[in-house]
Scaffold this motif. Structure first.
Motif, PDB file in Angstrom:
ATOM      1  N   LEU A  70       0.827  -1.203   0.000  1.00  0.00           N
ATOM      2  CA  LEU A  70       0.000   0.000   0.000  1.00  0.00           C
ATOM      3  C   LEU A  70       0.865   1.258   0.000  1.00  0.00           C
ATOM      4  N   ASP A  71       0.287   2.352  -0.498  1.00  0.00           N
ATOM      5  CA  ASP A  71       1.002   3.621  -0.500  1.00  0.00           C
ATOM      6  C   ASP A  71       0.110   4.713   0.070  1.00  0.00           C
ATOM      7  N   GLY A  72       0.697   5.598   0.892  1.00  0.00           N
ATOM      8  CA  GLY A  72      -0.049   6.633   1.588  1.00  0.00           C
ATOM      9  C   GLY A  72      -0.178   7.950   0.855  1.00  0.00           C
ATOM     10  N   GLY A  73       0.162   7.997  -0.446  1.00  0.00           N
ATOM     11  CA  GLY A  73      -0.110   9.190  -1.233  1.00  0.00           C
ATOM     12  C   GLY A  73       0.978  10.234  -1.257  1.00  0.00           C
ATOM     13  N   ASP A  74       0.708  11.327  -1.978  1.00  0.00           N
ATOM     14  CA  ASP A  74       1.652  12.401  -2.292  1.00  0.00           C
ATOM     15  C   ASP A  74       2.776  11.878  -3.182  1.00  0.00           C
ATOM     16  N   ILE A  75       2.390  11.446  -4.369  1.00  0.00           N
ATOM     17  CA  ILE A  75       3.378  11.035  -5.364  1.00  0.00           C
ATOM     18  C   ILE A  75       3.975  12.276  -6.027  1.00  0.00           C
ATOM     19  N   ASN A  76       3.158  13.295  -6.201  1.00  0.00           N
ATOM     20  CA  ASN A  76       3.562  14.505  -6.911  1.00  0.00           C
ATOM     21  C   ASN A  76       4.407  15.451  -6.068  1.00  0.00           C
ATOM     22  N   THR A  77       5.165  16.308  -6.783  1.00  0.00           N
ATOM     23  CA  THR A  77       5.760  17.535  -6.266  1.00  0.00           C
ATOM     24  C   THR A  77       6.992  17.298  -5.397  1.00  0.00           C
ATOM     25  N   GLY A  78       8.112  17.846  -5.860  1.00  0.00           N
ATOM     26  CA  GLY A  78       9.312  17.769  -5.046  1.00  0.00           C
ATOM     27  C   GLY A  78      10.603  17.754  -5.823  1.00  0.00           C
ATOM     28  N   VAL A  79      10.597  17.136  -7.015  1.00  0.00           N
ATOM     29  CA  VAL A  79      11.820  17.015  -7.812  1.00  0.00           C
ATOM     30  C   VAL A  79      11.512  17.494  -9.228  1.00  0.00           C
ATOM     31  N   MET A  99       5.662   2.843  -9.879  1.00  0.00           N
ATOM     32  CA  MET A  99       4.815   2.205  -8.872  1.00  0.00           C
ATOM     33  C   MET A  99       4.166   0.940  -9.425  1.00  0.00           C
ATOM     34  N   ASN A 100       3.816   0.965 -10.707  1.00  0.00           N
ATOM     35  CA  ASN A 100       3.305  -0.260 -11.335  1.00  0.00           C
ATOM     36  C   ASN A 100       4.346  -1.369 -11.256  1.00  0.00           C
ATOM     37  N   ARG A 101       5.607  -1.023 -11.546  1.00  0.00           N
ATOM     38  CA  ARG A 101       6.681  -2.015 -11.510  1.00  0.00           C
ATOM     39  C   ARG A 101       6.932  -2.532 -10.099  1.00  0.00           C
ATOM     40  N   LEU A 102       6.747  -1.676  -9.118  1.00  0.00           N
ATOM     41  CA  LEU A 102       6.922  -2.102  -7.726  1.00  0.00           C
ATOM     42  C   LEU A 102       5.839  -3.074  -7.288  1.00  0.00           C
ATOM     43  N   GLY A 103       4.680  -3.018  -7.957  1.00  0.00           N
ATOM     44  CA  GLY A 103       3.581  -3.906  -7.590  1.00  0.00           C
ATOM     45  C   GLY A 103       2.700  -3.352  -6.494  1.00  0.00           C
ATOM     46  N   ILE A 104       2.522  -2.017  -6.462  1.00  0.00           N
ATOM     47  CA  ILE A 104       1.606  -1.406  -5.505  1.00  0.00           C
ATOM     48  C   ILE A 104       0.203  -1.968  -5.709  1.00  0.00           C
ATOM     49  N   ASP A 105      -0.480  -2.326  -4.630  1.00  0.00           N
ATOM     50  CA  ASP A 105      -1.841  -2.852  -4.728  1.00  0.00           C
ATOM     51  C   ASP A 105      -2.898  -1.759  -4.675  1.00  0.00           C
ATOM     52  N   ALA A 106      -2.659  -0.710  -3.893  1.00  0.00           N
ATOM     53  CA  ALA A 106      -3.608   0.408  -3.790  1.00  0.00           C
ATOM     54  C   ALA A 106      -2.897   1.567  -3.117  1.00  0.00           C
ATOM     55  N   MET A 107      -3.396   2.801  -3.379  1.00  0.00           N
ATOM     56  CA  MET A 107      -2.815   3.977  -2.733  1.00  0.00           C
ATOM     57  C   MET A 107      -3.917   4.917  -2.287  1.00  0.00           C
ATOM     58  N   ALA A 108      -3.615   5.667  -1.239  1.00  0.00           N
ATOM     59  CA  ALA A 108      -4.478   6.770  -0.829  1.00  0.00           C
ATOM     60  C   ALA A 108      -4.158   7.988  -1.690  1.00  0.00           C
ATOM     61  N   VAL A 109      -5.159   8.791  -1.956  1.00  0.00           N
ATOM     62  CA  VAL A 109      -4.943  10.038  -2.680  1.00  0.00           C
ATOM     63  C   VAL A 109      -4.395  11.075  -1.708  1.00  0.00           C
ATOM     64  N   GLY A 110      -3.271  11.689  -2.062  1.00  0.00           N
ATOM     65  CA  GLY A 110      -2.678  12.714  -1.206  1.00  0.00           C
ATOM     66  C   GLY A 110      -3.086  14.115  -1.632  1.00  0.00           C
ATOM     67  N   ASN A 111      -2.870  15.081  -0.758  1.00  0.00           N
ATOM     68  CA  ASN A 111      -3.212  16.459  -1.123  1.00  0.00           C
ATOM     69  C   ASN A 111      -2.413  16.966  -2.319  1.00  0.00           C
TER      70      ASN A 111
END
Length: 255
Positions: free
Chosen positions: A80-89, A104-116
């Motif tokens: 699982l991932d807790g969000g905030d993929i965007n912004t920073g680099v 993230m597809n390659r890592l095999g993430i099953d689901a993520m929360a949407v971050g601000n």
């Protein structure tokens, strides 16, 4: 960004039938050994920097090793991932985080929360990012105004099967998002209070799953000392009944 590992053990359950002449109870399911991998607050760090920090290739090395160890021990993995993929680099920002979401597809993430920070760019960019991913982006408390009335913008939850057990994963996003991003990017979008939405959904999820996990982007504030921030994971844990685990992001502090 943080990579964390959590292992849960679910007790075997027995099912019976209340009739005058009950049949023999079915055999108990084998106990579930479930390993939860989770990341959060990635913020565009798909590449290794000059100090040899970060990078999704290194992360995949760790994830693949853990998956192999868990499989060898007869366990199951949920990532699982807790969000905030965007912004920073800049390298990520200038590409609308395409390398990050494809990674993230390659890592095999099953689901993520949407971050601000998923709302840092116009709605068209978010729609494009959603088309790139092979896993659900979850948020039970984000609504879009429509002629038919408010409708959830993202799936509120998804249910996984692991080792014969059903695991519901519900996504929640901080309602502070409305004051953290450009108003133009969230026109017609409403961020409702996560605790209220979780309270409404939990009876439905408990009815269809053996375990309920909240993957959130709300913040972990020790002893619920959140200051001026919207309520976070600790307050939600205290205010709701039926959550087995909360996997969070947003505050970025080690837990």
């Amino acid at each position: 960004m943080r990579i964390a590992l959590t292992t849960l053990a679910a007790a075997a359950l027995l099912a019976g039938c209340a009739t005058p002449t009950p049949p023999a109870a079915p055999a108990a399911r084998a106990p579930l050994k479930l390993t939860i991998l989770h990341t959060n607050d990635h913020h565009g760090r798909f590449w290794r920097n000059a100090q040899a920090e970060y990078g999704m290739a290194a992360r995949k090395t760790i994830v693949d090793r853990v998956r192999a160890e868990v499989a060898a021990a007869g366990g199951q993995v949920l990532f699982l991932d807790g969000g905030d993929i965007n912004t920073g680099v800049p390298e990520s920002d200038l590409q609308d985080a395409e390398p990050d979401f494809l990674g993230m597809n390659r890592l095999g993430i099953d689901a993520m929360a949407v971050g601000n920070h998923e709302f840092d760019k116009p709605a068209a960019v978010l729609a494009k990012q959603r088309s790139w991913v092979k896993f659900p982006m979850l948020a039970a408390n984000i609504y879009q105004r429509t002629p038919q009335g408010p409708q959830r913008l993202f799936p509120p939850y998804t249910v996984f099967e692991r080792g014969g057990y059903r695991i519901a994963v519900m996504g929640l996003t901080t309602d502070d998002t409305a004051k953290m991003v450009s108003p133009a990017n969230i026109e017609g979008i409403e961020f409702r209070k996560p605790i209220d939405e979780a309270t409404k959904l939990l009876p439905e999820l408990r009815a269809q799953a053996d375990m309920v996990i909240a993957v959130t982007h709300m913040g972990h504030y020790p002893n619920a000392n959140r200051g001026i921030n919207a309520p976070g994971d600790v307050e939600m844990a205290r205010a709701t009944k039926g959550l087995d685990l909360i996997v969070g992001g947003h505050s970025q502090n080690p837990v």
